[in-house]
Scaffold this active site. Structure first.
Site, PDB file in Angstrom:
ATOM      1  N   ASP A   1      28.137  35.875   2.508  1.00  0.00           N
ATOM      2  CA  ASP A   1      28.710  34.557   2.208  1.00  0.00           C
ATOM      3  C   ASP A   1      30.198  34.584   2.564  1.00  0.00           C
ATOM      4  OD1 ASP A   1      28.273  31.886   0.590  1.00  0.00           O
ATOM      5  OD2 ASP A   1      30.192  32.702  -0.070  1.00  0.00           O
TER       6      ASP A   1
ATOM      7  N   TYR B   1      38.359  31.621   3.558  1.00  0.00           N
ATOM      8  CA  TYR B   1      38.583  33.032   3.225  1.00  0.00           C
ATOM      9  C   TYR B   1      39.309  33.778   4.353  1.00  0.00           C
ATOM     10  CZ  TYR B   1      34.772  31.952  -0.093  1.00  0.00           C
ATOM     11  OH  TYR B   1      33.968  31.383  -1.051  1.00  0.00           O
TER      12      TYR B   1
ATOM     13  N   LYS C   1      31.510  27.971   5.461  1.00  0.00           N
ATOM     14  CA  LYS C   1      31.790  26.688   4.795  1.00  0.00           C
ATOM     15  C   LYS C   1      32.949  25.979   5.474  1.00  0.00           C
ATOM     16  CE  LYS C   1      30.802  29.215   0.541  1.00  0.00           C
ATOM     17  NZ  LYS C   1      31.500  30.508   0.669  1.00  0.00           N
TER      18      LYS C   1
ATOM     19  N   HIS D   1      32.670  22.871   1.654  1.00  0.00           N
ATOM     20  CA  HIS D   1      33.138  23.819   0.629  1.00  0.00           C
ATOM     21  C   HIS D   1      33.460  23.117  -0.695  1.00  0.00           C
ATOM     22  CE1 HIS D   1      35.269  27.967   0.325  1.00  0.00           C
ATOM     23  NE2 HIS D   1      34.806  27.605  -0.849  1.00  0.00           N
TER      24      HIS D   1
HETATM   25  N1  LIG Z   1      31.955  27.952  -2.981  1.00  0.00           N
HETATM   26  C1  LIG Z   1      32.993  28.281  -3.708  1.00  0.00           C
HETATM   27  O1  LIG Z   1      33.866  27.461  -4.023  1.00  0.00           O
HETATM   28  C2  LIG Z   1      33.141  29.697  -4.191  1.00  0.00           C
HETATM   29  C3  LIG Z   1      34.086  29.998  -5.184  1.00  0.00           C
HETATM   30  C4  LIG Z   1      34.180  31.319  -5.608  1.00  0.00           C
HETATM   31  C5  LIG Z   1      33.352  32.298  -5.075  1.00  0.00           C
HETATM   32  N2  LIG Z   1      32.464  31.979  -4.094  1.00  0.00           N
HETATM   33  C6  LIG Z   1      31.589  33.013  -3.476  1.00  0.00           C
HETATM   34  O2  LIG Z   1      30.983  33.764  -4.511  1.00  0.00           O
HETATM   35  C7  LIG Z   1      31.297  35.147  -4.313  1.00  0.00           C
HETATM   36  C8  LIG Z   1      31.333  35.882  -5.616  1.00  0.00           C
HETATM   37  O3  LIG Z   1      32.253  35.270  -6.524  1.00  0.00           O
HETATM   38  P1  LIG Z   1      33.632  35.945  -6.956  1.00  0.00           P
HETATM   39  O4  LIG Z   1      34.058  36.863  -5.888  1.00  0.00           O
HETATM   40  O5  LIG Z   1      34.560  34.861  -7.336  1.00  0.00           O
HETATM   41  O6  LIG Z   1      33.292  36.700  -8.314  1.00  0.00           O
HETATM   42  P2  LIG Z   1      32.157  37.702  -8.864  1.00  0.00           P
HETATM   43  O7  LIG Z   1      31.293  38.202  -7.774  1.00  0.00           O
HETATM   44  O8  LIG Z   1      31.542  37.039 -10.047  1.00  0.00           O
HETATM   45  O9  LIG Z   1      33.056  38.884  -9.442  1.00  0.00           O
HETATM   46  C9  LIG Z   1      33.849  39.690  -8.609  1.00  0.00           C
HETATM   47  C10 LIG Z   1      34.690  40.577  -9.528  1.00  0.00           C
HETATM   48  O10 LIG Z   1      33.834  41.416 -10.304  1.00  0.00           O
HETATM   49  C11 LIG Z   1      34.123  42.779 -10.043  1.00  0.00           C
HETATM   50  N3  LIG Z   1      32.830  43.488  -9.945  1.00  0.00           N
HETATM   51  C12 LIG Z   1      31.899  43.354  -8.983  1.00  0.00           C
HETATM   52  N4  LIG Z   1      30.845  44.141  -9.228  1.00  0.00           N
HETATM   53  C13 LIG Z   1      31.114  44.790 -10.391  1.00  0.00           C
HETATM   54  C14 LIG Z   1      30.416  45.746 -11.146  1.00  0.00           C
HETATM   55  N5  LIG Z   1      29.222  46.197 -10.755  1.00  0.00           N
HETATM   56  N6  LIG Z   1      30.997  46.218 -12.287  1.00  0.00           N
HETATM   57  C15 LIG Z   1      32.204  45.768 -12.681  1.00  0.00           C
HETATM   58  N7  LIG Z   1      32.922  44.852 -11.998  1.00  0.00           N
HETATM   59  C16 LIG Z   1      32.370  44.366 -10.857  1.00  0.00           C
HETATM   60  C17 LIG Z   1      34.878  42.801  -8.731  1.00  0.00           C
HETATM   61  O11 LIG Z   1      35.792  43.888  -8.718  1.00  0.00           O
HETATM   62  P3  LIG Z   1      36.047  44.833  -7.412  1.00  0.00           P
HETATM   63  O12 LIG Z   1      36.026  43.955  -6.187  1.00  0.00           O
HETATM   64  O13 LIG Z   1      37.408  45.400  -7.711  1.00  0.00           O
HETATM   65  O14 LIG Z   1      34.973  45.865  -7.410  1.00  0.00           O
HETATM   66  C18 LIG Z   1      35.630  41.481  -8.782  1.00  0.00           C
HETATM   67  O15 LIG Z   1      36.806  41.605  -9.574  1.00  0.00           O
HETATM   68  C19 LIG Z   1      32.644  35.082  -3.585  1.00  0.00           C
HETATM   69  O16 LIG Z   1      33.020  36.307  -3.025  1.00  0.00           O
HETATM   70  C20 LIG Z   1      32.372  33.989  -2.604  1.00  0.00           C
HETATM   71  O17 LIG Z   1      31.577  34.488  -1.533  1.00  0.00           O
HETATM   72  C21 LIG Z   1      32.341  30.680  -3.653  1.00  0.00           C
END
Ligand SMILES: NC(=O)c1ccc[n+]([C@@H]2O[C@H](COP(=O)([O-])OP(=O)(O)OC[C@H]3O[C@@H](n4cnc5c(N)ncnc54)[C@H](OP(=O)(O)O)[C@@H]3O)[C@@H](O)[C@H]2O)c1
Length: 277
Positions: free
Chosen positions: A45, A50, A75, A108
């Site tokens: 994704d 990004y 997006k 997006h």
């Molecule tokens: N459409 C939109 O508007 C939108 C908005 C936000 C996100 N997204 C998409 O959704 C994806 C995921 O969301 P997100 O990146 O915001 O948050 P997330 O995946 O919910 O959380 C990421 C965070 O959790 C930590 N983490 C990951 N795996 C872990 C584990 N097994 N144990 C402990 N901590 C862990 C990561 O740390 P480390 O990296 O330090 O390991 C990072 O700080 C994004 O990357 C993006 O592709 C889309």
């Protein structure tokens, strides 16, 4: 263990687990995406916002995987809702990703104050009609935004990518998605890591000999969401993919669902109006 797929409303299959790339360190993105492929992920994704589509494209090219083995989503960025801008931005996405066809392309954010998302949807419908996106959808669309797209458009969005995690159920959006055959993709599935210390989640994790992140991701999977956890930590990339060899009980699922406290980690879609990202 291979990742299950969900069939979108146009027949395209999407792997239920993907790799999120928001805020991955730019210099490391290519290698981290390659690590994700090694760990079994077959879905990435990304987004114009990004600024890492090029690195994702490099990883896909370097992976040695056949094109039809990898599902890539990008997006449309907020500055490009005008019809011609959307078409030009999409061309740049294909260039950056080095692909002829992207698997899924989303608006997006709806940017209601700008009020051009139905125009952008028209451009995505043209892109879809040209065959250069296998599916199109939206992201961060509230029920009223979704309804306008359904009324104005001819293609029903395949997905709505919105914030969902145990502390933020986003139930109304998920229900409207389901009523229209639109798959909900859960962004920030781990609540950006904040939900992982929740005592209910740590209790279930201990009882199942799993990590809190695996329990939360499994809760999503059993609720039918598509997820793409982000991690820049190699061991967590592997950990987050190991969620298809155990099951949560109905009681576990209900306990986790009961944690909803309406706590967003990101912007409310009605108030996100930035076009400069
Ligand atoms: N459409 C939109 O508007 C939108 C908005 C936000 C996100 N997204 C998409 O959704 C994806 C995921 O969301 P997100 O990146 O915001 O948050 P997330 O995946 O919910 O959380 C990421 C965070 O959790 C930590 N983490 C990951 N795996 C872990 C584990 N097994 N144990 C402990 N901590 C862990 C990561 O740390 P480390 O990296 O330090 O390991 C990072 O700080 C994004 O990357 C993006 O592709 C889309």
């Amino acid at each position: 263990m291979s990742t299950p797929t969900i069939t979108l409303n146009n027949g395209v299959a999407i792997p239920q687990l993907g790799f999120g790339t928001y805020k991955l360190p730019a210099a490391d993105t290519r290698d981290l995406v390659l690590r994700a492929f090694d760990a079994g992920y077959r879905h990435v994704d990304t987004a114009q916002m990004y600024r890492n589509e090029r690195a994702v494209g490099e990883a896909v090219a370097a992976s040695g995987l056949a094109r039809d083995e990898v599902f890539v989503t990008s997006k449309l960025n907020n500055a490009f809702h005008a019809h011609d801008d959307a078409l030009a931005a999409f061309d740049r996405t294909l260039d950056e990703l080095r692909l002829d066809v992207v698997d899924l392309f989303l608006i997006h954010w709806p940017l209601p104050a700008l009020d051009r998302y139905t125009e952008a949807w028209g451009a995505l419908e043209e892109i879809y009609g040209s065959g250069r996106a296998r599916a199109i959808g939206v992201s961060n669309f509230q029920p009223d935004h979704l309804q306008r797209v359904l009324d104005a458009g001819t293609v029903v969005p395949a997905v709505n990518q919105v914030e969902v995690h145990p502390w933020f159920a986003n139930a109304e959006v998920r229900e409207l998605d389901a009523a229209h055959g639109i798959v909900t993709e859960a962004w920030s599935p781990l609540g950006r890591g904040r939900v992982l210390d929740d005592p209910t989640i740590t209790r279930i994790a201990a009882a199942r000999s799993r990590t809190p992140a695996q329990v939360v991701l499994r809760w999503h999977v059993q609720n039918g969401h598509v997820v793409f956890p982000k991690s820049a930590t190699p061991s967590r990339i592997v950990e987050n993919a190991r969620i298809f060899d155990f099951e949560l009980s109905d009681a576990d699922l209900a306990s986790i669902s009961a944690l909803d406290r309406g706590a967003r980690t990101g912007s409310h879609p009605d108030h996100e109006n930035r076009t400069d990202r």
